[in-house]
Scaffold this motif. Sequence first.
Motif, PDB file in Angstrom:
ATOM      1  N   THR A   1       0.700  -1.167  -0.252  1.00 59.44           N
ATOM      2  CA  THR A   1       0.120   0.022  -0.027  1.00 59.44           C
ATOM      3  C   THR A   1       1.173   1.142   0.043  1.00 59.44           C
ATOM      4  O   THR A   1       2.106   1.278   0.006  1.00 59.44           O
ATOM      5  N   ARG A   2       0.135   2.513  -0.176  1.00 60.53           N
ATOM      6  CA  ARG A   2       0.895   3.653  -0.054  1.00 60.53           C
ATOM      7  C   ARG A   2       1.348   3.942   1.699  1.00 60.53           C
ATOM      8  O   ARG A   2       0.207   4.037   2.463  1.00 60.53           O
ATOM      9  N   ASN A   3       2.656   3.704   1.832  1.00 58.19           N
ATOM     10  CA  ASN A   3       2.820   3.789   3.137  1.00 58.19           C
ATOM     11  C   ASN A   3       3.558   5.265   3.645  1.00 58.19           C
ATOM     12  O   ASN A   3       3.371   6.069   2.876  1.00 58.19           O
TER      13      ASN A   3
ATOM     14  N   ASP B   1      22.277  20.544  11.464  1.00 61.56           N
ATOM     15  CA  ASP B   1      21.539  21.441  12.037  1.00 61.56           C
ATOM     16  C   ASP B   1      20.146  21.333  11.175  1.00 61.56           C
ATOM     17  O   ASP B   1      19.434  22.311  11.568  1.00 61.56           O
ATOM     18  N   ARG B   2      19.972  20.295  10.482  1.00 67.67           N
ATOM     19  CA  ARG B   2      18.739  19.985   9.881  1.00 67.67           C
ATOM     20  C   ARG B   2      17.550  19.832  11.021  1.00 67.67           C
ATOM     21  O   ARG B   2      17.967  19.300  11.874  1.00 67.67           O
ATOM     22  N   PRO B   3      16.381  20.157  10.681  1.00 72.38           N
ATOM     23  CA  PRO B   3      15.219  19.890  11.755  1.00 72.38           C
ATOM     24  C   PRO B   3      14.998  18.278  11.791  1.00 72.38           C
ATOM     25  O   PRO B   3      15.173  17.632  10.589  1.00 72.38           O
ATOM     26  N   LEU B   4      14.768  17.896  13.112  1.00 74.62           N
ATOM     27  CA  LEU B   4      14.526  16.554  13.319  1.00 74.62           C
ATOM     28  C   LEU B   4      12.999  16.511  13.977  1.00 74.62           C
ATOM     29  O   LEU B   4      12.799  17.032  15.079  1.00 74.62           O
ATOM     30  N   PHE B   5      12.207  15.961  13.138  1.00 72.00           N
ATOM     31  CA  PHE B   5      10.703  15.513  13.774  1.00 72.00           C
ATOM     32  C   PHE B   5      10.830  14.180  14.214  1.00 72.00           C
ATOM     33  O   PHE B   5      11.651  13.293  13.656  1.00 72.00           O
ATOM     34  N   VAL B   6       9.919  13.722  14.935  1.00 72.31           N
ATOM     35  CA  VAL B   6       9.438  12.316  15.321  1.00 72.31           C
ATOM     36  C   VAL B   6       8.162  11.929  15.202  1.00 72.31           C
ATOM     37  O   VAL B   6       7.282  12.965  15.464  1.00 72.31           O
ATOM     38  N   VAL B   7       7.616  10.826  14.638  1.00 69.75           N
ATOM     39  CA  VAL B   7       6.339  10.330  14.445  1.00 69.75           C
ATOM     40  C   VAL B   7       6.472   8.906  15.038  1.00 69.75           C
ATOM     41  O   VAL B   7       7.243   8.104  14.966  1.00 69.75           O
TER      42      VAL B   7
ATOM     43  N   LEU C   1       1.597  16.955  18.153  1.00 68.54           N
ATOM     44  CA  LEU C   1       0.102  16.649  17.754  1.00 68.54           C
ATOM     45  C   LEU C   1      -0.282  15.348  18.130  1.00 68.54           C
ATOM     46  O   LEU C   1       0.491  14.281  18.195  1.00 68.54           O
ATOM     47  N   LEU C   2      -1.259  15.360  18.846  1.00 72.47           N
ATOM     48  CA  LEU C   2      -1.750  14.124  19.699  1.00 72.47           C
ATOM     49  C   LEU C   2      -2.825  13.577  18.457  1.00 72.47           C
ATOM     50  O   LEU C   2      -3.796  14.189  18.472  1.00 72.47           O
ATOM     51  N   LEU C   3      -2.627  12.196  17.959  1.00 72.49           N
ATOM     52  CA  LEU C   3      -3.363  11.707  16.914  1.00 72.49           C
ATOM     53  C   LEU C   3      -4.052  10.350  17.397  1.00 72.49           C
ATOM     54  O   LEU C   3      -3.474   9.611  18.264  1.00 72.49           O
ATOM     55  N   ALA C   4      -5.242  10.264  17.267  1.00 76.39           N
ATOM     56  CA  ALA C   4      -5.941   9.045  17.501  1.00 76.39           C
ATOM     57  C   ALA C   4      -7.289   8.756  16.757  1.00 76.39           C
ATOM     58  O   ALA C   4      -7.825   9.829  16.149  1.00 76.39           O
ATOM     59  N   GLY C   5      -7.395   7.583  16.456  1.00 79.39           N
ATOM     60  CA  GLY C   5      -8.614   6.913  15.847  1.00 79.39           C
ATOM     61  C   GLY C   5      -9.896   6.971  16.830  1.00 79.39           C
ATOM     62  O   GLY C   5      -9.643   6.598  18.036  1.00 79.39           O
ATOM     63  N   SER C   6     -11.097   7.324  16.203  1.00 82.85           N
ATOM     64  CA  SER C   6     -12.056   7.390  17.114  1.00 82.85           C
ATOM     65  C   SER C   6     -12.603   6.194  17.487  1.00 82.85           C
ATOM     66  O   SER C   6     -13.279   6.232  18.453  1.00 82.85           O
ATOM     67  N   GLU C   7     -12.100   5.231  17.053  1.00 81.67           N
ATOM     68  CA  GLU C   7     -12.598   3.674  17.498  1.00 81.67           C
ATOM     69  C   GLU C   7     -11.461   3.130  17.956  1.00 81.67           C
ATOM     70  O   GLU C   7     -11.238   1.788  17.845  1.00 81.67           O
ATOM     71  N   ASN C   8     -10.294   3.752  18.657  1.00 82.49           N
ATOM     72  CA  ASN C   8      -9.571   2.993  19.231  1.00 82.49           C
ATOM     73  C   ASN C   8      -9.872   2.216  20.361  1.00 82.49           C
ATOM     74  O   ASN C   8     -10.208   2.450  21.276  1.00 82.49           O
TER      75      ASN C   8
ATOM     76  N   ALA D   1      -3.252   6.696   3.871  1.00 86.25           N
ATOM     77  CA  ALA D   1      -2.449   7.645   3.095  1.00 86.25           C
ATOM     78  C   ALA D   1      -3.586   8.773   2.741  1.00 86.25           C
ATOM     79  O   ALA D   1      -2.971   9.964   2.826  1.00 86.25           O
ATOM     80  N   LEU D   2      -4.846   8.598   2.730  1.00 87.88           N
ATOM     81  CA  LEU D   2      -5.703   9.504   2.283  1.00 87.88           C
ATOM     82  C   LEU D   2      -6.378  10.028   3.541  1.00 87.88           C
ATOM     83  O   LEU D   2      -6.666  11.018   3.620  1.00 87.88           O
ATOM     84  N   ASP D   3      -6.677   9.127   4.526  1.00 92.08           N
ATOM     85  CA  ASP D   3      -7.131   9.624   5.999  1.00 92.08           C
ATOM     86  C   ASP D   3      -6.632  10.188   6.872  1.00 92.08           C
ATOM     87  O   ASP D   3      -7.124  10.774   7.793  1.00 92.08           O
ATOM     88  N   VAL D   4      -5.257   9.741   6.970  1.00 92.06           N
ATOM     89  CA  VAL D   4      -4.446   9.856   8.077  1.00 92.06           C
ATOM     90  C   VAL D   4      -3.320  10.669   7.886  1.00 92.06           C
ATOM     91  O   VAL D   4      -2.841  11.664   8.662  1.00 92.06           O
ATOM     92  N   PHE D   5      -2.455  10.295   6.877  1.00 92.12           N
ATOM     93  CA  PHE D   5      -1.205  10.909   6.756  1.00 92.12           C
ATOM     94  C   PHE D   5      -1.262  12.433   6.389  1.00 92.12           C
ATOM     95  O   PHE D   5      -0.418  13.120   6.568  1.00 92.12           O
ATOM     96  N   GLY D   6      -2.349  12.861   5.819  1.00 95.68           N
ATOM     97  CA  GLY D   6      -2.308  14.198   5.620  1.00 95.68           C
ATOM     98  C   GLY D   6      -2.322  15.377   6.810  1.00 95.68           C
ATOM     99  O   GLY D   6      -1.639  16.088   6.703  1.00 95.68           O
ATOM    100  N   HIS D   7      -2.828  14.555   7.905  1.00 94.22           N
ATOM    101  CA  HIS D   7      -2.957  15.219   9.180  1.00 94.22           C
ATOM    102  C   HIS D   7      -1.355  15.423   9.690  1.00 94.22           C
ATOM    103  O   HIS D   7      -0.858  16.525  10.233  1.00 94.22           O
ATOM    104  N   ILE D   8      -0.718  14.405   9.437  1.00 95.68           N
ATOM    105  CA  ILE D   8       0.577  14.350   9.935  1.00 95.68           C
ATOM    106  C   ILE D   8       1.362  15.444   8.969  1.00 95.68           C
ATOM    107  O   ILE D   8       2.285  16.220   9.494  1.00 95.68           O
ATOM    108  N   LEU D   9       1.357  15.289   7.620  1.00 97.75           N
ATOM    109  CA  LEU D   9       2.017  16.290   6.891  1.00 97.75           C
ATOM    110  C   LEU D   9       1.742  17.623   7.211  1.00 97.75           C
ATOM    111  O   LEU D   9       2.696  18.753   7.315  1.00 97.75           O
TER     112      LEU D   9
END
Length: 378
Positions: free
Chosen positions: A81-83, A138-144, A313-320, A363-371
């Motif tokens: 899948t698109r990961n 000195d490049r930015p470093l993010f964490v997911v 950013l605190l991310l969660a599915g509504s059906e966790n 990729a359509l429903d979740v990853f856009g929020h991360i980006l």
Amino acid sequence: MILRTTNSRTRPAIRKVRTTAALRPLRHRLDPATVEEIPFRAGDGVRLGLTRIDSGEPDRPAVLLLHGHTASADMFLLPETRNLVDVLLDDGYEPWLLDWRGSCRLPYNETGQRYTYDDVALYDIPEAVSHIRQRIGDRPLFVVAHCIGSLTLSLSMTAGLVPGLAGVVSQGVFLTPKLAGRTSLRMSVAGELLKSRIDHIPVDFRTVGFWSKYTPLFALASRKASCPDPTCQILHNSAWGTGASLFVHEHLSEATHHRLAELLGPAPLWILPHLRRIELARTVVRWHDGDHRYRALPPNALDAAARIDTPVLLLAGSENGLWLDSQKLCHDVLARRQPQLDVTYTEIPGYGHLDTFLGRGAALDVFGHILDFLGAQR
């Protein structure tokens, strides 16, 4: 029914329990020349896995990806899948993937020296961040970070061991873990009843056989299950016997469903005392109170939350079905106790826990929020 499985041509042969620290190969569809496997050890000498995905462009911000317990870096690289790695590369980032000591690419959940989440927070994550910074300058470093990867990251952050991150995406749980009452009860009871007989709960029925001490666990997980696959039953229908659910079944592609035993490994029971202490406290607490080696970690991460120095950013599915509304609780608690922190909460409608990364539509429903979040801090 616990004996029925999918076609043998789509499932691997029975494997033996690994006793060496050799990493199982990653599965991906990337150009092998772009995947750099880095020899890497934690601060206490334990062999881990660190992988850099080379984009060919040297000035990109870096993103460290942290999996959950018993998962691995594979969860971010699904070839079917698109990961998340695909999405990050296309959006101008350089992904780094850490297989910390709870990874199913490593043997430590089944064999080897036992550990607690203190070890991950004190040794694994800070050492990975330090190594990446030596490479990126000195490049930015993010964490997911996902699940226990996120929970242990919160302990590292509140200890001041990973300062100066450009931003953090936490999925599923962060500073305020909250389990369903029956899950917490089963975890406590099962831990006490089973600890003298077994030290981990497998997920692949073919590796243990019908006449094994694990069969009753698989039988219990199969009750009222809609899927005939034993691995799916013990994960989706039971979450290693706790009665929770790790994903929304309909969100997984057939290929991902067939790979569940590869993507999620055995759960060690000896980690339960630390997890129970964390859940009862409703925050991340240090396990080793009397060991001076762990004094860098705060006794209570929530009490030290003022040390968080980066947007989150605190991310969660509504059906966790595992951590319930832990992320919303965390946002509300931090807004009340530490209003100066830059913490936002986003809920993904219809998603559970793992399918926020493993789902065919993620990729359509979740990853856009991360980006969107990463782009706002870039």
